[in-house]
Design a protein around this motif. Sequence first.
Motif, mmCIF file in Angstrom:
data_model
loop_
_atom_site.group_PDB
_atom_site.id
_atom_site.type_symbol
_atom_site.label_atom_id
_atom_site.label_comp_id
_atom_site.label_asym_id
_atom_site.label_seq_id
_atom_site.Cartn_x
_atom_site.Cartn_y
_atom_site.Cartn_z
ATOM 1 N N ARG A 225 0.862 -0.932 0.409
ATOM 2 C CA ARG A 225 0.005 0.371 -0.211
ATOM 3 C C ARG A 225 0.942 0.844 -0.317
ATOM 4 N N ILE A 226 2.013 1.320 0.943
ATOM 5 C CA ILE A 226 2.539 2.245 0.794
ATOM 6 C C ILE A 226 3.449 2.935 -0.561
ATOM 7 N N ALA A 227 4.116 1.402 -1.453
ATOM 8 C CA ALA A 227 4.288 1.827 -2.541
ATOM 9 C C ALA A 227 3.634 1.736 -3.799
ATOM 10 N N ASN A 228 2.272 1.656 -3.496
ATOM 11 C CA ASN A 228 1.094 1.752 -4.640
ATOM 12 C C ASN A 228 0.773 3.969 -4.320
ATOM 13 N N THR A 229 1.236 4.014 -3.607
ATOM 14 C CA THR A 229 0.797 5.570 -3.102
ATOM 15 C C THR A 229 1.974 6.456 -3.233
ATOM 16 N N ARG A 230 3.260 6.025 -3.033
ATOM 17 C CA ARG A 230 4.377 6.727 -3.747
ATOM 18 C C ARG A 230 5.025 6.521 -5.185
ATOM 19 N N ARG A 270 4.505 -0.564 -17.246
ATOM 20 C CA ARG A 270 5.101 -1.855 -17.090
ATOM 21 C C ARG A 270 5.922 -1.148 -15.655
ATOM 22 N N ALA A 271 6.809 -0.470 -16.265
ATOM 23 C CA ALA A 271 8.057 -0.093 -15.498
ATOM 24 C C ALA A 271 7.986 0.413 -14.234
ATOM 25 N N TRP A 272 7.523 1.336 -14.498
ATOM 26 C CA TRP A 272 6.669 1.834 -13.391
ATOM 27 C C TRP A 272 5.671 0.846 -12.160
ATOM 28 N N ILE A 273 5.109 0.230 -12.701
ATOM 29 C CA ILE A 273 4.996 -0.899 -11.475
ATOM 30 C C ILE A 273 5.816 -1.704 -10.958
ATOM 31 N N ASN A 274 6.776 -2.390 -12.490
ATOM 32 C CA ASN A 274 7.671 -3.071 -11.457
ATOM 33 C C ASN A 274 8.799 -2.634 -10.522
ATOM 34 N N LEU A 275 8.339 -0.770 -10.565
ATOM 35 C CA LEU A 275 9.779 -0.069 -9.953
ATOM 36 C C LEU A 275 8.483 -0.498 -8.595
ATOM 37 N N ASN A 276 7.431 -0.314 -8.527
ATOM 38 C CA ASN A 276 7.036 -0.991 -6.735
ATOM 39 C C ASN A 276 6.931 -2.282 -6.998
ATOM 40 N N VAL A 277 6.984 -2.849 -7.609
ATOM 41 C CA VAL A 277 6.218 -4.814 -7.147
ATOM 42 C C VAL A 277 8.008 -4.807 -6.728
ATOM 43 N N LYS A 278 9.316 -4.631 -7.722
ATOM 44 C CA LYS A 278 10.654 -4.918 -7.148
ATOM 45 C C LYS A 278 10.688 -4.232 -5.733
ATOM 46 N N TRP A 279 10.287 -2.898 -5.143
ATOM 47 C CA TRP A 279 11.123 -2.330 -3.610
ATOM 48 C C TRP A 279 9.749 -3.301 -2.789
ATOM 49 N N VAL A 280 8.658 -3.559 -2.964
ATOM 50 C CA VAL A 280 8.023 -4.105 -2.265
ATOM 51 C C VAL A 280 9.042 -5.905 -1.555
ATOM 52 N N ASN A 281 9.564 -6.200 -3.042
ATOM 53 C CA ASN A 281 9.855 -8.090 -2.693
ATOM 54 C C ASN A 281 10.657 -7.483 -1.658
ATOM 55 N N GLU A 282 11.808 -6.444 -2.305
ATOM 56 C CA GLU A 282 12.956 -6.322 -1.746
ATOM 57 C C GLU A 282 12.978 -5.917 -0.074
ATOM 58 N N VAL A 283 12.556 -4.721 -0.013
ATOM 59 C CA VAL A 283 12.309 -4.760 1.634
ATOM 60 C C VAL A 283 11.498 -5.505 2.685
ATOM 61 N N SER A 284 10.750 -6.095 1.870
ATOM 62 C CA SER A 284 10.116 -7.656 1.864
ATOM 63 C C SER A 284 11.780 -8.720 2.651
ATOM 64 N N SER A 285 11.753 -8.755 1.406
ATOM 65 C CA SER A 285 13.046 -10.073 1.539
ATOM 66 C C SER A 285 14.463 -9.445 2.445
ATOM 67 N N PHE A 286 14.269 -8.063 2.812
ATOM 68 C CA PHE A 286 15.590 -8.082 3.583
ATOM 69 C C PHE A 286 14.652 -7.727 5.529
ATOM 70 N N LEU A 287 13.817 -7.210 4.916
ATOM 71 C CA LEU A 287 13.411 -7.564 7.188
ATOM 72 C C LEU A 287 13.310 -9.329 7.008
ATOM 73 N N GLU A 288 13.060 -10.073 6.332
ATOM 74 C CA GLU A 288 12.681 -11.467 6.245
ATOM 75 C C GLU A 288 14.084 -12.014 6.521
ATOM 76 N N SER A 289 15.090 -11.107 6.240
ATOM 77 C CA SER A 289 16.537 -12.188 5.779
ATOM 78 C C SER A 289 16.933 -10.958 7.844
ATOM 79 N N ILE A 290 16.438 -10.444 8.330
ATOM 80 C CA ILE A 290 16.867 -10.058 9.875
ATOM 81 C C ILE A 290 16.786 -11.286 10.347
#
Length: 714
Positions: A225-230, A270-290
Amino acid sequence: MKFESVPLYSILEENSENKIVLPNFQRGYVWDENKQRELLASFLLGLPIGNILMLKGTKDYFSAREICSQEPVTPKEDCIYLLDGQQRISTLKAVFSDDYDKEPEHWKSIWDKTFGKLRKRWFINIAFDADEDIDIFNYKELYFDRNRIKEYEPSQIITILKNYPIQAGNKNMWFHPAFNPADMDDKSRRNKIAKAASEECMVPLYELFQTEKKIKPLYTLTLERIANTRYQDLKNITENDNEKIIYILEKVQPDIRELIDDNDSIAIERAWINLNVKWVNEVSSFLESIMSQEIAQIVLPKDEIPRAFAIFEVINSGGMPLGEYDLIVAKAARNRELPPLTERIIRILNKDIEIPPALTERLVTEKPKIFKPMNMGATIKSDKNELSKSFKRKHYLNLLSIFSNTEYGEPYDQNGKVNIRGEYLKRTKILSLSFDEINNNTEKTVRSLSRTLCFLNIRCGIISLSELPYQLMTLPIAYTLLNDNFWTDKEKLDRIEYWYWASLFSGTYQFEQDKTAIKDIALLYSWLEKNDNPFENRFKDILCAPKFSSLDVLLCKDDDNLHGAGILKAILQYVLSKQPRDFLDEDCRFSAWNVSEDRLKLQDHHICPLSGAAKLGQSSKKIRDDKSHILNSPLNRTYISSVSNSVISDKKPENYFEYVSESSRFGHCIPTPINEKFKKRKDETEQQYYDRVLTERYEELYKKIKEELEQLAH
C-alpha cells in the motif's frame, strides 16, 4: 562448553516449543524504551549484540517461565535454560513476534502476563526523516539497495523506529490485538490494519517471526500500500519531465530512454509497476533476512552452573550479571515442590518476632514486645518483594554457607583450631552448595538473621541494615543467636553487646572484615559458653585506635588519616541506643525502633553549627563537604528530631542549650555545665575553642562507653 552462532529464528522457534526457557530465578524484564530502541537499531543494521549464555539441562533443573512473560511453563524433557541475555532476547522476541496472535480473543490474559515494558508493538516509519537523508529503504525513489544499510550508524536510524503501546483502553486502535471494528473475517481485518498502517507509513515488525506462516504478512501488505501510493506520487511529480522519469526508472528498466523516445506508454507503465513491485519484494526480503541474523552463544553442558557466573563476567562485563544469589536461587529451584527461594526468605522476614525480656531489660523506658524484621531494610524500598543486594550477599549467603559447611555449636575442633574457615565466604564455596543444603539451611539462616536485626535495632541503635558500620559484623551475632538459650539469656546478650561496641570502637573491623568475622564467630560463641573474656584488648583500644578512633583522628588533626563513616555511625548509633531525650522536647525519647517504624524522624545535628566558621571565609556548604574540617568531626554530631533541628538552625550552643534540659544533655554525652564548657574564652582562638569543646565531649563518650561495657562484661 561450546561456542556457536545460531540464527534468531532458531532461538525463537525453540522457545515457542518450550525447548529454550528462562529459569524462574531470573529477574523480570527491566529495559526501558530507549534501551529497546538502541538494541533494535543495532540488530537491523546487522551489528553484533553480544554473547548469550545457555545451560543445557532437563525440565527438572529449575522452575521456568516463558521469555517476555511472567507465565510459568513446563519445559521439554531436554531443554536449554537462558542464563544471560534475557533482556536482549526478550526485546527481539517482543519486536519480531506476535504472542497475541495465538489467542487474539484472549489478548487480555496474554497482556496481563507480559511484562509492562514489553506491552507495545514496534514499527519502522518508512517515510520519517526521508527528507533528512535518513531514508534507509529509499522510500523517496522506491529503489532499495541493501548495501546502503552499511552506511548508517544505529544512532542515525533510531528516529525511524516507533512503537505504539497496547493498553486496556485503546483496543479500538488499528495496532491493538483486539482491533476488529465490524467483526470482519481475518483477511478483511488484516487489510484494514495494513491500510491504517500505510497511511502513517508504519511497517509492522511483529510478524517477521511466525510459527505458522501467514499467506501474506502484515509488513508486506503494508509495504504494498505504501509503494502504491508512493509510485503514484512519483508519476505525478515526474509528469512531462522525461529526465526525472529516466533517473527513477532506469534502475529497473535500463532501456527506459528508448521506450520514452518510442512513446511506448504501456511499457513505461509496466516499468512503473515493476519499480513498485521490486521495491516491495526487496524490502520484504531484507526484513525477513533479519530473522536469519546470527547470535553468538556460549552453551554450557549439564551440571556446570557454578561456572556460569565466572563465564558471564568474562563474556559480558557490561550486562546485568548473574550474581551468586541468583545461582543459589537457581539451584534451590530444583526442588519444584518448594516455593521460590526469595519468596520463602521474605515470608520468614515478614514474621513478627516476640522480643525476649532479656533483650529489653536494660532499656530505660519503653520496652517493645514485638519486632518486625522487614522494618530494617532487608528488602529494597521500591519493591518489598526484592531483597537488597547487601542482605543477599553479605548476610544470607555468607551465613548460609557457614551453616551448610559446619556442625553448629562446634566452632573449634579437638585440637583447638577454628572449624569455620574463611573459604566459606568465597564465591566458589558458596556456589558449590547443593540444592538440599540450600533448602535445608535457609530457614535457620534467615531466622538467626531476623534475631540479629532485632538485636542491632534494640541494643545497638541501628535503624536500618544499610546503616550498619561494617556489614560482616552480623555473622558472629547471627551465629550465636541461632542458639535459643543465648537468645533468651540476659548475660549472653550483654556479652554480645560488649563484643559489638568493643569491636566497633576499637576499629577491629576496618580491615579484613571476612577474616575478623570468621575468627570472632568462634571467639564469641566460646565466650558465651565459658567465662574467659577474649576481647579485653579491644576494650583497651576503645576510642584509642590509631588511624580510626584516636582523639587526633576524631579532631581531624591527623592529615594522613581522616575519620571515616564507620566511627561517625558508631558514635551516632551508640548515643541513639541509650534512648536519649530530644533537645527541645524533653518528653520525647529517641529509639532506633521508632525510627525504623517511621514513627519518628531524626536528623544528624552539628552541635557547634557550621555557620560558626563563616568568619574564616567559608560557606556552610563548603565546610560540610570538607571532611578535614573540625566541625565535621564525629564528636560534633548527634541525632535530634527534625523539628528541633529546624528550630535550633545555626544558633550557637551557649544560646540554644539554655533551653535543653539537663537530662537531655546527659543522654547525648554533652559536657556540662553549659555556660562554662561552651562559652568561648577570651584567650581562645576559634580553633582552640572547637578543640576544647569536642575534646571534652570525647571524654564524656569515653567514660560512658567504658563504664557501660564493664557492666556488660559482668
